[in-house]
Design a protein around this motif. Structure first.
Motif, PDB file in Angstrom:
ATOM      1  N   LEU A 142       8.058  -8.615 -22.740  1.00 30.11           N
ATOM      2  CA  LEU A 142       6.901  -9.498 -22.573  1.00 30.11           C
ATOM      3  C   LEU A 142       5.720  -8.779 -21.932  1.00 30.11           C
ATOM      4  N   PHE A 143       6.022  -7.957 -20.912  1.00 35.70           N
ATOM      5  CA  PHE A 143       4.957  -7.313 -20.158  1.00 35.70           C
ATOM      6  C   PHE A 143       4.665  -5.894 -20.641  1.00 35.70           C
ATOM      7  N   GLY A 144       5.276  -5.507 -21.754  1.00 35.26           N
ATOM      8  CA  GLY A 144       4.958  -4.223 -22.349  1.00 35.26           C
ATOM      9  C   GLY A 144       5.473  -3.029 -21.582  1.00 35.26           C
ATOM     10  N   HIS A 145       6.563  -3.211 -20.820  1.00 35.76           N
ATOM     11  CA  HIS A 145       7.135  -2.084 -20.098  1.00 35.76           C
ATOM     12  C   HIS A 145       7.954  -1.218 -21.050  1.00 35.76           C
ATOM     13  N   ASP A 146       7.986   0.070 -20.770  1.00 37.35           N
ATOM     14  CA  ASP A 146       8.716   0.984 -21.639  1.00 37.35           C
ATOM     15  C   ASP A 146      10.222   0.778 -21.550  1.00 37.35           C
ATOM     16  N   ALA A 147      10.701   0.454 -20.349  1.00 38.19           N
ATOM     17  CA  ALA A 147      12.144   0.301 -20.159  1.00 38.19           C
ATOM     18  C   ALA A 147      12.403  -0.676 -19.029  1.00 38.19           C
ATOM     19  N   MET A 148      13.592  -1.250 -19.021  1.00 40.65           N
ATOM     20  CA  MET A 148      14.010  -2.143 -17.955  1.00 40.65           C
ATOM     21  C   MET A 148      14.454  -1.308 -16.760  1.00 40.65           C
ATOM     22  N   ARG A 149      13.970  -1.645 -15.572  1.00 50.00           N
ATOM     23  CA  ARG A 149      14.350  -0.926 -14.357  1.00 50.00           C
ATOM     24  C   ARG A 149      15.802  -1.248 -14.007  1.00 50.00           C
ATOM     25  N   ARG A 150      16.544  -0.233 -13.575  1.00 53.34           N
ATOM     26  CA  ARG A 150      17.952  -0.422 -13.274  1.00 53.34           C
ATOM     27  C   ARG A 150      18.133  -1.349 -12.074  1.00 53.34           C
ATOM     28  N   HIS A 151      19.321  -2.009 -12.009  1.00 56.49           N
ATOM     29  CA  HIS A 151      19.597  -3.055 -11.023  1.00 56.49           C
ATOM     30  C   HIS A 151      19.296  -2.600  -9.597  1.00 56.49           C
ATOM     31  N   ASP A 152      19.936  -1.510  -9.134  1.00 56.10           N
ATOM     32  CA  ASP A 152      19.749  -1.090  -7.752  1.00 56.10           C
ATOM     33  C   ASP A 152      18.353  -0.539  -7.503  1.00 56.10           C
ATOM     34  N   ASP A 153      17.737   0.062  -8.523  1.00 57.62           N
ATOM     35  CA  ASP A 153      16.365   0.558  -8.370  1.00 57.62           C
ATOM     36  C   ASP A 153      15.400  -0.587  -8.093  1.00 57.62           C
ATOM     37  N   ARG A 154      15.685  -1.757  -8.675  1.00 56.03           N
ATOM     38  CA  ARG A 154      14.801  -2.905  -8.447  1.00 56.03           C
ATOM     39  C   ARG A 154      14.845  -3.331  -6.986  1.00 56.03           C
ATOM     40  N   TYR A 155      16.000  -3.187  -6.340  1.00 57.65           N
ATOM     41  CA  TYR A 155      16.080  -3.526  -4.918  1.00 57.65           C
ATOM     42  C   TYR A 155      15.337  -2.498  -4.063  1.00 57.65           C
ATOM     43  N   ASP A 156      15.358  -1.231  -4.463  1.00 59.35           N
ATOM     44  CA  ASP A 156      14.585  -0.221  -3.736  1.00 59.35           C
ATOM     45  C   ASP A 156      13.095  -0.579  -3.780  1.00 59.35           C
ATOM     46  N   GLN A 157      12.639  -0.988  -4.936  1.00 55.88           N
ATOM     47  CA  GLN A 157      11.242  -1.409  -5.064  1.00 55.88           C
ATOM     48  C   GLN A 157      10.978  -2.660  -4.248  1.00 55.88           C
ATOM     49  N   ALA A 158      11.955  -3.583  -4.221  1.00 59.23           N
ATOM     50  CA  ALA A 158      11.778  -4.833  -3.483  1.00 59.23           C
ATOM     51  C   ALA A 158      11.655  -4.590  -1.983  1.00 59.23           C
ATOM     52  N   ASP A 159      12.358  -3.582  -1.449  1.00 58.55           N
ATOM     53  CA  ASP A 159      12.228  -3.238  -0.032  1.00 58.55           C
ATOM     54  C   ASP A 159      10.775  -2.924   0.302  1.00 58.55           C
ATOM     55  N   GLU A 160      10.179  -2.108  -0.523  1.00 58.96           N
ATOM     56  CA  GLU A 160       8.796  -1.690  -0.290  1.00 58.96           C
ATOM     57  C   GLU A 160       7.828  -2.848  -0.513  1.00 58.96           C
ATOM     58  N   TYR A 161       8.104  -3.632  -1.528  1.00 58.01           N
ATOM     59  CA  TYR A 161       7.253  -4.781  -1.857  1.00 58.01           C
ATOM     60  C   TYR A 161       7.163  -5.740  -0.674  1.00 58.01           C
ATOM     61  N   LEU A 162       8.329  -6.071  -0.106  1.00 57.72           N
ATOM     62  CA  LEU A 162       8.348  -7.010   1.018  1.00 57.72           C
ATOM     63  C   LEU A 162       7.650  -6.424   2.236  1.00 57.72           C
ATOM     64  N   GLU A 163       7.893  -5.141   2.509  1.00 57.78           N
ATOM     65  CA  GLU A 163       7.251  -4.548   3.689  1.00 57.78           C
ATOM     66  C   GLU A 163       5.734  -4.630   3.584  1.00 57.78           C
ATOM     67  N   LEU A 164       5.177  -4.346   2.409  1.00 58.69           N
ATOM     68  CA  LEU A 164       3.724  -4.403   2.263  1.00 58.69           C
ATOM     69  C   LEU A 164       3.212  -5.829   2.407  1.00 58.69           C
ATOM     70  N   ALA A 165       3.908  -6.809   1.803  1.00 55.79           N
ATOM     71  CA  ALA A 165       3.505  -8.203   1.965  1.00 55.79           C
ATOM     72  C   ALA A 165       3.535  -8.606   3.435  1.00 55.79           C
ATOM     73  N   LEU A 166       4.575  -8.182   4.142  1.00 61.55           N
ATOM     74  CA  LEU A 166       4.685  -8.504   5.568  1.00 61.55           C
ATOM     75  C   LEU A 166       3.564  -7.860   6.371  1.00 61.55           C
ATOM     76  N   ARG A 167       3.140  -6.677   5.990  1.00 61.23           N
ATOM     77  CA  ARG A 167       2.036  -6.038   6.707  1.00 61.23           C
ATOM     78  C   ARG A 167       0.749  -6.849   6.574  1.00 61.23           C
ATOM     79  N   TYR A 168       0.500  -7.404   5.402  1.00 58.06           N
ATOM     80  CA  TYR A 168      -0.668  -8.281   5.256  1.00 58.06           C
ATOM     81  C   TYR A 168      -0.555  -9.478   6.199  1.00 58.06           C
ATOM     82  N   TRP A 169       0.582 -10.165   6.138  1.00 60.28           N
ATOM     83  CA  TRP A 169       0.753 -11.400   6.905  1.00 60.28           C
ATOM     84  C   TRP A 169       0.806 -11.151   8.407  1.00 60.28           C
ATOM     85  N   GLN A 170       1.530 -10.093   8.802  1.00 62.16           N
ATOM     86  CA  GLN A 170       1.843  -9.909  10.217  1.00 62.16           C
ATOM     87  C   GLN A 170       0.826  -9.069  10.981  1.00 62.16           C
TER      88      GLN A 170
END
Length: 467
Positions: free
Chosen positions: A145-173
């Motif tokens: 749907l979003f035109g990505h070349d490949a699906m990100r692997r399961h555990d790699d998505r959690y590595d990205q999620a760690d960083e995603y949450l930290e940045l969101a928290l930096r905005y809020w906190q």
């Protein structure tokens, strides 16, 4: 005696759980596009003392062998749906204390967009919003749907999620000091510029440099929910989530997952008992056991192997009906791409729904035929509880006591009548037993769920972020 927490698991679509129920007269869920339908549901839950209404969401949909199966749109099986986030301000305005939780993925928008959305919702709800953090669902569909070349692997998505949450928290906190907003009409000063700070972030997945332009909301950070029972999901929940939604398979497996998440949280310096761990449950209750069984029988009669397969394939990438029904999922080891119609996606999506059928305790893995039978009428739902008021209350109490759970997300099979029955019949009984308070709690969603303050607890890493 531990207090029972109650939420409701819903989707802004024809039905919840990936099963077939919307055609039944007891269901009104085909009204999902009408604000009035959701207002009635929210008010019912608000007055009954539920803690929150939880909306699952995502862009994905079930596919089989890479194609939208005709039964998905024809049967309304996780397709179609609308964005539930837009409902939340309307529902908050119509209620007094009910919290609202909505799913948002860490794999699509930039963290700034998510931070802005949830800060806005927290303002508009008076601090009654939570974020269900997911790394994605139906990932092969999303990639296309979003035109990505490949699906990100399961555990790699959690590595990205760690960083995603930290940045969101930096905005809020860290973006604003508590006393930055002055709104001083006489001095014509809205905010003290010395107390508004830039966020500088350089990570492997995201970068950001600048100011967060939303003033601190009542909770600053929405209540952080996470739903995932894979090993990587449990680790993520233990470090980040305040409320965890685990998969309800067996009592023993649920107890093990609850204990594991709490132990992991303790290892990370968090109070393990501060996490609210909940499981899904579909409750069919009647004035008598016979009446409840009759309702459940009518629901079960609507379910088929094809309904199960559409949902399971969309969640895991595995086409059960293409496999040998007399063998277990271990047959995928012979040809890992076979179960996903040659797409090679098996094992990278819906990991929890794969692992549950590959037991590691030495017990035999169920056959595909047994998996279909087990999921029929259940879909992605958790525990199934059917009976009289006393039987239902007994079983819910037993599940909490035997697993260490904090409560349940009701997954109605017939919405909203199942919720009406539960509020009318079961809630008074749970209050009588001391599992629910006589007067529902009030305040922000975090205050209601934890009994503490409106902001992140001190032992959460987000509360310790510095500029």
């Amino acid at each position: 005696m531990k207090r029972m927490r109650l939420g409701v698991f819903e989707v802004a679509g024809p039905q919840v759980g990936g099963t077939l129920s919307w055609p039944h007269p007891r269901s009104a869920s085909i009204r999902y596009r009408e604000p009035g339908y959701w207002i009635d549901v929210a008010r019912l839950l608000d007055e009954a003392g539920f803690d929150f209404l939880f909306f699952a969401d995502g862009y994905g949909y079930p596919t089989v062998r890479g194609e939208l199966h005709p039964l998905s749109p024809a049967g309304g099986i996780n397709f179609p749906g609308i964005d539930p986030a837009y409902l939340i301000p309307v529902l908050a305005h119509a209620t007094k204390r009910l919290g609202f939780v909505v799913t948002s993925s860490t794999g699509l928008d930039h963290p700034l967009q998510t931070a802005r959305k949830f800060a806005t919702l927290d303002h508009l709800t008076g601090g009654r919003v939570g974020w269900n953090i997911v790394t994605g669902a139906s990932q092969d569909v999303i990639a296309r749907l979003f035109g990505h070349d490949a699906m990100r692997r399961h555990d790699d998505r959690y590595d990205q999620a760690d960083e995603y949450l930290e940045l969101a928290l930096r905005y809020w906190q860290t973006g604003w000091d508590d006393d930055a907003v002055l709104e001083d009409r006489d001095a014509q000063v809205y905010a003290d510029p010395e107390k508004v700070h830039p966020v500088e972030f350089e990570g492997d997945h995201f970068r950001s440099s600048g100011w967060f332009a939303v003033v601190p909301s009542p909770q600053r950070t929405p209540v952080l929910f996470q739903a995932g029972t894979s090993a990587r999901g449990r680790e993520y929940a233990a470090g980040n989530a305040e409320c965890v939604f685990v998969q309800g398979t067996t009592v023993a497996a649920t107890a093990a997952n609850v204990a594991d998440i709490r132990a992991r949280a303790a290892e990370q310096g968090r109070d393990p008992e501060s996490l609210r761990i909940m499981v899904g449950v579909s409750v069919t209750v009647g004035e008598t056991r016979e009446a409840a069984l009759a309702q459940r029988t009518e629901f079960d009669a609507l379910q088929t192997d094809e309904v199960v397969n559409v949902l399971y394939s969309g969640n895991t990438g595995i086409d059960l009906l293409s496999l040998d029904p007399n063998r277990s999922l271990e047959q995928l080891a012979d040809d890992p791409s076979a179960g996903s119609g040659g797409t090679g996606k098996a094992g990278q999506m819906g990991q929890s729904n794969i692992d549950r059928f590959l037991p590691k305790d030495g017990s035999p893995a169920p056959t595909v035929r047994q998996i279909l039978d087990q999921l029929k009428g259940r879909g992605t739902r958790g525990f199934q509880v059917t009976g009289s008021v006393t039987e239902v209350a007994n079983e819910l109490e037993s599940l909490m006591d035997e697993t260490g759970l904090d409560g349940f997300l009701l997954e109605p099979i017939f919405a909203p009548t199942d919720l009406e029955d539960f509020a009318r019949l079961v809630v008074p009984e749970l209050r009588r037993r001391g599992r629910l308070p006589e007067e529902p709690s009030t305040g922000t969603l975090r205050e209601q769920l934890t009994g503490a303050g409106p902001h992140l607890p001190a032992d959460h890493f987000g509360a310790r972020l510095v500029r």
